[in-house]
Scaffold this active site. Structure first.
Site, PDB file in Angstrom:
ATOM      1  N   ASP A   1     -10.414   0.652   1.482  1.00 61.64           N
ATOM      2  CA  ASP A   1     -10.370   2.096   1.681  1.00 61.64           C
ATOM      3  C   ASP A   1     -11.742   2.660   1.296  1.00 61.64           C
ATOM      4  OD1 ASP A   1      -7.722   2.226   2.497  1.00 61.64           O
ATOM      5  OD2 ASP A   1      -6.962   2.377   0.455  1.00 61.64           O
TER       6      ASP A   1
ATOM      7  N   ARG B   1      -8.330  -7.122  13.711  1.00 61.97           N
ATOM      8  CA  ARG B   1      -7.430  -6.366  14.564  1.00 61.97           C
ATOM      9  C   ARG B   1      -8.261  -5.189  15.046  1.00 61.97           C
ATOM     10  NH1 ARG B   1      -3.620  -7.275  17.855  1.00 61.97           N
ATOM     11  NH2 ARG B   1      -2.116  -5.569  18.058  1.00 61.97           N
TER      12      ARG B   1
ATOM     13  N   GLU C   1      -3.534   6.318  19.045  1.00 62.11           N
ATOM     14  CA  GLU C   1      -4.164   5.112  18.504  1.00 62.11           C
ATOM     15  C   GLU C   1      -3.404   3.877  18.974  1.00 62.11           C
ATOM     16  OE1 GLU C   1      -5.284   5.720  14.383  1.00 62.11           O
ATOM     17  OE2 GLU C   1      -4.873   3.612  13.972  1.00 62.11           O
TER      18      GLU C   1
ATOM     19  N   ARG D   1       0.827  -1.209   0.000  1.00 65.00           N
ATOM     20  CA  ARG D   1       0.000   0.000   0.000  1.00 65.00           C
ATOM     21  C   ARG D   1       0.865   1.266   0.000  1.00 65.00           C
ATOM     22  NH1 ARG D   1      -5.127  -0.133   2.409  1.00 65.00           N
ATOM     23  NH2 ARG D   1      -4.705   1.752   3.580  1.00 65.00           N
TER      24      ARG D   1
ATOM     25  N   TYR E   1      -9.897  -5.385   3.510  1.00 66.42           N
ATOM     26  CA  TYR E   1      -9.213  -4.184   3.991  1.00 66.42           C
ATOM     27  C   TYR E   1      -9.497  -3.090   2.957  1.00 66.42           C
ATOM     28  CZ  TYR E   1      -5.059  -1.601   5.829  1.00 66.42           C
ATOM     29  OH  TYR E   1      -4.201  -0.681   6.369  1.00 66.42           O
TER      30      TYR E   1
ATOM     31  N   ARG F   1       9.533   6.110  -3.274  1.00 68.98           N
ATOM     32  CA  ARG F   1       9.752   7.077  -4.356  1.00 68.98           C
ATOM     33  C   ARG F   1      11.143   7.641  -4.339  1.00 68.98           C
ATOM     34  NH1 ARG F   1       5.198  10.271  -2.533  1.00 68.98           N
ATOM     35  NH2 ARG F   1       3.396   9.192  -3.389  1.00 68.98           N
TER      36      ARG F   1
ATOM     37  N   ARG G   1       0.210   5.837  16.402  1.00 68.62           N
ATOM     38  CA  ARG G   1       0.275   7.194  15.859  1.00 68.62           C
ATOM     39  C   ARG G   1      -0.524   8.163  16.712  1.00 68.62           C
ATOM     40  NH1 ARG G   1      -2.513   5.325  10.105  1.00 68.62           N
ATOM     41  NH2 ARG G   1      -4.156   4.100  11.054  1.00 68.62           N
TER      42      ARG G   1
HETATM   43  N1  UDP Z   1       3.521   1.005   7.868  1.00 68.50           N
HETATM   44  C1  UDP Z   1       4.777   1.020   8.441  1.00 68.50           C
HETATM   45  N2  UDP Z   1       5.244   2.184   8.981  1.00 68.50           N
HETATM   46  C2  UDP Z   1       4.537   3.321   8.971  1.00 68.50           C
HETATM   47  C3  UDP Z   1       3.250   3.322   8.384  1.00 68.50           C
HETATM   48  C4  UDP Z   1       2.772   2.137   7.848  1.00 68.50           C
HETATM   49  O1  UDP Z   1       5.439   0.009   8.480  1.00 68.50           O
HETATM   50  O2  UDP Z   1       5.025   4.346   9.500  1.00 68.50           O
HETATM   51  C5  UDP Z   1       3.017  -0.277   7.312  1.00 68.50           C
HETATM   52  C6  UDP Z   1       2.256  -1.071   8.363  1.00 68.50           C
HETATM   53  O3  UDP Z   1       2.517  -2.444   8.136  1.00 68.50           O
HETATM   54  C7  UDP Z   1       0.824  -0.746   8.050  1.00 68.50           C
HETATM   55  C8  UDP Z   1       0.858  -0.666   6.519  1.00 68.50           C
HETATM   56  O4  UDP Z   1       2.120  -0.055   6.262  1.00 68.50           O
HETATM   57  O5  UDP Z   1      -0.048  -1.746   8.495  1.00 68.50           O
HETATM   58  C9  UDP Z   1      -0.257   0.152   5.910  1.00 68.50           C
HETATM   59  O6  UDP Z   1      -0.250   1.446   6.449  1.00 68.50           O
HETATM   60  P1  UDP Z   1      -1.432   2.465   6.240  1.00 68.50           P
HETATM   61  O7  UDP Z   1      -1.012   3.763   6.756  1.00 68.50           O
HETATM   62  O8  UDP Z   1      -1.888   2.364   4.821  1.00 68.50           O
HETATM   63  O9  UDP Z   1      -2.534   1.819   7.196  1.00 68.50           O
HETATM   64  P2  UDP Z   1      -3.944   2.363   7.713  1.00 68.50           P
HETATM   65  O10 UDP Z   1      -3.885   3.855   7.652  1.00 68.50           O
HETATM   66  O11 UDP Z   1      -4.955   1.741   6.800  1.00 68.50           O
HETATM   67  O12 UDP Z   1      -4.004   1.845   9.091  1.00 68.50           O
END
Ligand code: UDP
Length: 368
Positions: A350, A249, A300, A172, A348, A176, A280
């Protein structure tokens, strides 16, 4: 003759789009939800003029112009671009993984230098065909990024070793070789001006929504009200867990209202160390460039899910995927029930994908 054409169980985004499209086609819907508010997990609570994303941050993004135009026809979207920061061991890094991150990690200044640094780390690992999240991440960005920005975050987010997680989760995130901190690759992105409730309220306009009612506990009574049921809840619950429980989860949110105007200077800061118990901190006002005198932040905490908890993320591992397939077979044989959304499809999803799925479904039922 039943009183309604459709009984929509669940007032989230799938239900909202379905209700709107059905109404457009002169169908009468009743929407019910267990919660005391509509909007599902995109519902926002207003605190001092700040829209608080009560069930976790939602940032709308899509590559699909028709879906973007669709949501914008109900509410204007702002120009918010998600650019989270990561905090690891007292150092801040830009996300997603891009030239800014690579400069912060290694002081490399050009894409060539960054690629060489990653290649050097990847080559020594000898991963040819990544089988899990750890191997996928390591082969994409090498050891340093993995250790500092992925491993700890991922393992606390999912409560599992990164070796036991599917590779698609990490795909996901963009990698870059430009100085671009935009978290998404999608063409369109933003937050509804005035918050997500504006979107769901507009979608539900003209449709009856009954709140605080439980479908599962009063199924026979509710089923009588409509010809067809649109079920957006947990599919295993619908079938009384006859094959067993699907796993999720869960998350716990700790909201705090602070008497300062700006706590962290960004909407999202990820804490990528394993030792910090939350993943976060969200500072909600920054989603809408808020200038209020106070601020609301949310920590969170990922949580193991147990029956009765809010199911946030489906666990798409082999065991749960197999179990879901059994329920899906039952669902496909139904003639008077439609299943849709993250919980009923165990995906999962969006937001734009939920909308896309609901529009695809309603297009089939109500061809133009
Ligand atoms: N992820 C990570 N570090 C970060 C942010 C995301 O390793 O700082 C990984 C982690 O495995 C996470 C996945 O990327 O489950 C997807 O992140 P995303 O932010 O898309 O998740 P969401 O916002 O849907 O919880």
């Amino acid at each position: 003759m039943a009183e309604f054409d459709y009984l929509i169980v669940g007032a989230g985004l799938f239900g909202a789009v379905f209700a709107h499209e059905a109404k457009k086609n002169n169908k009468k819907c009743l929407v019910i939800d267990r919660r005391s508010h509509a909007g599902g997990n995109i519902y926002c609570e207003n605190k001092d003029g700040i829209n608080v994303h009560k069930y976790g941050a939602h940032i709308f993004h899509t590559n699909d112009k028709p879906i973007w135009d669709y949501v914008n026809s109900f509410v204007e979207f702002n120009r918010y671009t998600n650019s989270p920061m990561a905090l690891y061991n007292g150092e801040m890094y830009n996300l997603p993984f891009n030239m800014n991150t690579f400069y912060q990690l290694w002081k490399v200044k050009t894409p060539e230098e960054a690629q060489a640094k990653i290649q050097e780390q990847v080559a020594s690992l000898n991963i040819t065909n990544p089988q899990n999240l750890e191997e996928q991440a390591l082969s994409l960005v090498g050891t340093d990024v993995y250790e500092k920005l992925i491993k700890g975050y991922t393992e606390k987010q999912w409560g599992r070793d990164a070796k036991d997680l599917p590779a698609f989760i990490i795909k996901r995130l963009p990698v870059r070789f430009t100085f671009d901190n935009n978290y998404f690759n999608d063409k369109y992105q933003g937050i509804p001006v005035g918050g997500y409730n504006k979107l769901t309220e507009a979608l539900f306009a003209g449709t009856e929504v009954r709140l605080g009612v439980d479908y599962i506990a009063n199924r026979a009574e509710f089923d009588q009200l409509a010809d067809t049921v649109v079920f957006t809840g947990q599919i295993d619950e619908y079938y009384n867990y006859r094959f067993g429980q699907l796993e999720y989860r869960s998350l716990r949110f700790e909201h705090e209202h602070l008497n300062i105007p700006n706590f962290q200077g960004n909407a999202v800061v990820n804490y990528t160390e394993r030792q910090v118990p939350f993943t976060r901190i969200i500072e909600h006002k920054h989603f809408e460039f808020g200038t209020q005198p106070t601020t609301v932040i949310t920590r969170e905490y990922p949580q193991e899910w147990k029956s009765g908890d809010e199911p946030y993320y489906p666990i798409n591992d082999d065991k749960n995927t197999q179990l879901f397939k059994q329920y899906q077979q039952l669902a496909e044989a139904e003639t008077k029930v439609i299943f849709g959304g993250r919980l009923a499809e165990y995906r999962y999803y969006d937001m734009h994908q939920v909308i896309g799925a609901a529009l695809a479904k309603t297009k089939k039922i109500f061809p133009a």
